[in-house]
Design a protein around this motif. Structure first.
Motif, PDB file in Angstrom:
ATOM      1  N   THR A 181      21.175  58.743 109.271  1.00 55.01           N
ATOM      2  CA  THR A 181      21.658  59.800 108.239  1.00 55.01           C
ATOM      3  C   THR A 181      22.017  59.719 107.987  1.00 55.01           C
ATOM      4  OG1 THR A 181      21.271  61.245 110.680  1.00 55.01           O
ATOM      5  CG2 THR A 181      21.322  62.319 108.323  1.00 55.01           C
ATOM      6  N   ILE A 182      21.770  59.880 106.162  1.00 54.24           N
ATOM      7  CA  ILE A 182      22.411  59.757 104.954  1.00 54.24           C
ATOM      8  C   ILE A 182      22.491  61.218 104.178  1.00 54.24           C
ATOM      9  CG2 ILE A 182      21.557  59.155 102.732  1.00 54.24           C
ATOM     10  CD1 ILE A 182      19.962  57.183 103.053  1.00 54.24           C
ATOM     11  N   PRO A 183      23.801  62.056 104.389  1.00 58.79           N
ATOM     12  CA  PRO A 183      23.564  62.874 103.617  1.00 58.79           C
ATOM     13  C   PRO A 183      23.175  63.401 102.291  1.00 58.79           C
ATOM     14  CG  PRO A 183      25.718  61.803 103.339  1.00 58.79           C
ATOM     15  CD  PRO A 183      24.684  60.994 104.349  1.00 58.79           C
ATOM     16  N   VAL A 184      22.337  64.306 102.485  1.00 56.84           N
ATOM     17  CA  VAL A 184      22.388  64.475 100.578  1.00 56.84           C
ATOM     18  C   VAL A 184      22.916  65.412 100.376  1.00 56.84           C
ATOM     19  CG1 VAL A 184      20.371  63.311 101.639  1.00 56.84           C
ATOM     20  CG2 VAL A 184      20.649  65.546 101.342  1.00 56.84           C
ATOM     21  N   VAL A 185      23.483  67.425 101.016  1.00 57.72           N
ATOM     22  CA  VAL A 185      23.720  67.849 100.400  1.00 57.72           C
ATOM     23  C   VAL A 185      24.913  67.968 101.100  1.00 57.72           C
ATOM     24  CG1 VAL A 185      23.263  70.004  99.505  1.00 57.72           C
ATOM     25  CG2 VAL A 185      21.590  68.525  99.572  1.00 57.72           C
ATOM     26  N   HIS A 186      26.295  68.433 100.406  1.00 62.06           N
ATOM     27  CA  HIS A 186      26.999  67.983 101.276  1.00 62.06           C
ATOM     28  C   HIS A 186      27.567  69.411 101.536  1.00 62.06           C
ATOM     29  CE1 HIS A 186      31.105  67.458 102.416  1.00 62.06           C
ATOM     30  NE2 HIS A 186      31.570  68.276 101.587  1.00 62.06           N
ATOM     31  N   ASN A 187      26.813  71.304 100.811  1.00 64.59           N
ATOM     32  CA  ASN A 187      26.920  72.169 101.201  1.00 64.59           C
ATOM     33  C   ASN A 187      26.208  72.822 101.084  1.00 64.59           C
ATOM     34  OD1 ASN A 187      30.067  72.897 100.920  1.00 64.59           O
ATOM     35  ND2 ASN A 187      30.261  72.384  98.743  1.00 64.59           N
ATOM     36  N   GLY A 188      25.390  73.296 102.586  1.00 61.10           N
ATOM     37  CA  GLY A 188      24.291  73.801 102.552  1.00 61.10           C
ATOM     38  C   GLY A 188      23.031  74.342 101.749  1.00 61.10           C
ATOM     39  N   PHE A 189      22.041  74.768 102.611  1.00 67.97           N
ATOM     40  CA  PHE A 189      21.312  76.023 102.118  1.00 67.97           C
ATOM     41  C   PHE A 189      22.560  77.281 102.448  1.00 67.97           C
ATOM     42  CE2 PHE A 189      17.935  73.228 103.841  1.00 67.97           C
ATOM     43  CZ  PHE A 189      17.502  72.517 102.292  1.00 67.97           C
ATOM     44  N   VAL A 190      23.369  77.821 102.552  1.00 64.46           N
ATOM     45  CA  VAL A 190      23.548  78.801 103.357  1.00 64.46           C
ATOM     46  C   VAL A 190      25.621  78.653 102.372  1.00 64.46           C
ATOM     47  CG1 VAL A 190      24.948  80.274 104.398  1.00 64.46           C
ATOM     48  CG2 VAL A 190      22.524  79.406 104.833  1.00 64.46           C
ATOM     49  N   PRO A 191      25.596  79.100 100.764  1.00 70.32           N
ATOM     50  CA  PRO A 191      27.067  78.525 100.833  1.00 70.32           C
ATOM     51  C   PRO A 191      28.459  79.122 101.056  1.00 70.32           C
ATOM     52  CG  PRO A 191      26.034  80.200  99.139  1.00 70.32           C
ATOM     53  CD  PRO A 191      24.694  79.613 100.164  1.00 70.32           C
ATOM     54  N   SER A 192      27.360  80.255 102.366  1.00 74.48           N
ATOM     55  CA  SER A 192      28.649  81.099 102.526  1.00 74.48           C
ATOM     56  C   SER A 192      29.709  80.767 103.966  1.00 74.48           C
ATOM     57  CB  SER A 192      28.662  82.574 102.602  1.00 74.48           C
ATOM     58  OG  SER A 192      27.429  82.827 103.670  1.00 74.48           O
ATOM     59  N   ILE A 193      28.451  79.338 104.393  1.00 73.82           N
ATOM     60  CA  ILE A 193      29.643  78.616 105.642  1.00 73.82           C
ATOM     61  C   ILE A 193      29.457  77.155 105.223  1.00 73.82           C
ATOM     62  CG2 ILE A 193      28.073  81.011 106.775  1.00 73.82           C
ATOM     63  CD1 ILE A 193      26.064  79.037 107.553  1.00 73.82           C
ATOM     64  N   ASN A 194      30.138  76.924 106.265  1.00 69.71           N
ATOM     65  CA  ASN A 194      30.190  75.182 106.512  1.00 69.71           C
ATOM     66  C   ASN A 194      28.885  74.686 107.269  1.00 69.71           C
ATOM     67  OD1 ASN A 194      31.550  73.256 106.545  1.00 69.71           O
ATOM     68  ND2 ASN A 194      33.063  73.620 107.931  1.00 69.71           N
ATOM     69  N   ASN A 195      28.108  74.273 106.215  1.00 68.17           N
ATOM     70  CA  ASN A 195      26.998  72.529 106.067  1.00 68.17           C
ATOM     71  C   ASN A 195      26.582  72.334 105.270  1.00 68.17           C
ATOM     72  OD1 ASN A 195      24.220  75.325 105.193  1.00 68.17           O
ATOM     73  ND2 ASN A 195      25.840  76.098 104.880  1.00 68.17           N
ATOM     74  N   SER A 196      25.169  71.680 105.711  1.00 70.48           N
ATOM     75  CA  SER A 196      24.709  70.013 104.857  1.00 70.48           C
ATOM     76  C   SER A 196      23.858  69.474 105.635  1.00 70.48           C
ATOM     77  CB  SER A 196      26.184  69.018 105.040  1.00 70.48           C
ATOM     78  OG  SER A 196      26.109  68.758 106.389  1.00 70.48           O
ATOM     79  N   ILE A 197      23.370  69.317 104.749  1.00 71.80           N
ATOM     80  CA  ILE A 197      22.431  68.445 104.600  1.00 71.80           C
ATOM     81  C   ILE A 197      21.676  66.767 105.029  1.00 71.80           C
ATOM     82  CG2 ILE A 197      19.791  68.603 103.994  1.00 71.80           C
ATOM     83  CD1 ILE A 197      21.163  70.800 105.007  1.00 71.80           C
ATOM     84  N   GLY A 198      21.382  66.316 105.484  1.00 67.99           N
ATOM     85  CA  GLY A 198      21.495  64.722 105.265  1.00 67.99           C
ATOM     86  C   GLY A 198      19.606  65.036 106.209  1.00 67.99           C
ATOM     87  N   MET A 226      14.267  66.219 108.076  1.00 66.00           N
ATOM     88  CA  MET A 226      15.711  66.847 107.689  1.00 66.00           C
ATOM     89  C   MET A 226      17.227  67.104 108.525  1.00 66.00           C
ATOM     90  SD  MET A 226      16.070  70.367 105.592  1.00 66.00           S
ATOM     91  CE  MET A 226      15.695  71.622 107.443  1.00 66.00           C
ATOM     92  N   GLN A 227      18.144  66.821 108.844  1.00 64.27           N
ATOM     93  CA  GLN A 227      18.691  67.422 109.360  1.00 64.27           C
ATOM     94  C   GLN A 227      19.770  67.617 109.083  1.00 64.27           C
ATOM     95  OE1 GLN A 227      22.526  65.002 111.090  1.00 64.27           O
ATOM     96  NE2 GLN A 227      20.751  64.198 111.999  1.00 64.27           N
ATOM     97  N   TRP A 228      19.466  69.577 109.132  1.00 67.83           N
ATOM     98  CA  TRP A 228      20.193  70.462 108.662  1.00 67.83           C
ATOM     99  C   TRP A 228      22.334  71.174 109.570  1.00 67.83           C
ATOM    100  CZ3 TRP A 228      17.935  76.189 107.419  1.00 67.83           C
ATOM    101  CH2 TRP A 228      19.132  77.212 107.046  1.00 67.83           C
ATOM    102  N   ASN A 229      23.032  70.697 109.138  1.00 67.43           N
ATOM    103  CA  ASN A 229      23.842  70.086 110.080  1.00 67.43           C
ATOM    104  C   ASN A 229      24.702  71.517 109.917  1.00 67.43           C
ATOM    105  OD1 ASN A 229      24.473  67.719 111.110  1.00 67.43           O
ATOM    106  ND2 ASN A 229      24.214  67.697 108.501  1.00 67.43           N
ATOM    107  N   PHE A 230      25.567  72.423 111.366  1.00 74.98           N
ATOM    108  CA  PHE A 230      26.561  73.746 110.727  1.00 74.98           C
ATOM    109  C   PHE A 230      27.674  73.328 111.884  1.00 74.98           C
ATOM    110  CE2 PHE A 230      22.086  75.155 110.749  1.00 74.98           C
ATOM    111  CZ  PHE A 230      22.444  75.940 109.904  1.00 74.98           C
ATOM    112  N   TYR A 231      28.848  73.179 111.406  1.00 80.30           N
ATOM    113  CA  TYR A 231      29.943  72.746 112.025  1.00 80.30           C
ATOM    114  C   TYR A 231      30.464  74.196 112.121  1.00 80.30           C
ATOM    115  CZ  TYR A 231      28.114  69.132 109.762  1.00 80.30           C
ATOM    116  OH  TYR A 231      28.353  67.033 108.738  1.00 80.30           O
ATOM    117  N   VAL A 232      30.723  74.587 113.597  1.00 80.48           N
ATOM    118  CA  VAL A 232      30.384  75.550 114.068  1.00 80.48           C
ATOM    119  C   VAL A 232      32.373  75.880 114.771  1.00 80.48           C
ATOM    120  CG1 VAL A 232      27.904  76.235 113.837  1.00 80.48           C
ATOM    121  CG2 VAL A 232      30.077  74.553 115.616  1.00 80.48           C
ATOM    122  N   ALA A 233      33.341  74.544 114.401  1.00 79.37           N
ATOM    123  CA  ALA A 233      34.544  74.572 114.925  1.00 79.37           C
ATOM    124  C   ALA A 233      34.752  73.426 115.127  1.00 79.37           C
ATOM    125  CB  ALA A 233      34.282  75.108 116.498  1.00 79.37           C
TER     126      ALA A 233
END
Length: 203
Positions: free
Chosen positions: A72-89, A124-131
């Motif tokens: 998986t190659i990360p393409v967006v360090h801060n994902g679609f929701v700017p207020s939470i900890n998420n990324s896109i790969g 598309m991998q949409w990551n959420f860093y929940v803890a």
């Protein structure tokens, strides 16, 4: 993600207990605000994920088992929701699955038994860093498949079907990771066309 302390090796029982306690323990024992800190996650260029897998009974006459991997190659360090900890790969993979069942059972007994399939997923991998140690992701995408097996023989005068040898289908998976440190995690994926468990290495 905050600097993680490296976890040493442990027995499978201890690891299982840790994982279960993380889910069912008291909220104060595992709750943190990592999800509220955009960008607070590992900074990596490539995720490598070797895994073993189980395939649902869909392509051939029985469930399948195999092995494969994703990168998986990360393409967006801060994902679609700017207020939470998420990324896109973007995730690519190759899986080899062996089916030992029979696609057709007829008057001539079990024929056409056994097949091997290659799956080539792209998602598309949409990551959420929940803890601090936990992340989850959703993976919508497509996969190409190709099977290797003998032509079915159904006997003189008997017409029977044949499984698809090659095709394209939609896929969707949900995955969870337990991060031992910033470079290695235990990774489990549940979805279609496979269930997998393995390790992720963040490079």
């Amino acid at each position: 993600m905050r600097k993680l302390r490296t976890i040493g090796s442990s027995t499978a029982a201890v690891l299982l207990a840790v994982l279960l306690s993380s889910f069912v323990g008291e909220p104060s024992a595992h709750a943190d605000d990592t999800i509220k800190h955009p960008g607070d996650h590992p900074d990596y260029k490539l995720e490598l994920e070797p895994h073993g897998l189980f395939a649902w009974e869909d392509f051939y006459g029985g469930t399948g088992f195999g092995a494969g991997g994703r990168f998986t190659i990360p393409v967006v360090h801060n994902g679609f929701v700017p207020s939470i900890n998420n990324s896109i790969g973007i995730s690519f993979g190759l899986d080899l699955v062996h089916y030992s069942g029979c696609y057709y059972r007829g008057a001539f007994g079990e024929v056409g038994c056994g097949a091997n399939y290659l799956f080539f997923p792209v998602a598309m991998q949409w990551n959420f860093y929940v803890a601090e140690r936990w992340s989850v992701a959703g993976e919508p995408g497509l996969f190409i498949y190709h099977g290797f097996f003998d032509d079915d023989y159904c006997g003189p005068g008997i017409s029977c079907g044949r499984p698809d040898r090659t095709g394209l289908r939609p896929m969707f998976s949900v995955l969870g990771r337990y991060h031992f440190n910033e470079k290695i995690s235990l990774t489990m994926r549940v979805g279609y066309p496979t269930f997998s468990i393995g390790a992720s290495f963040f490079l």
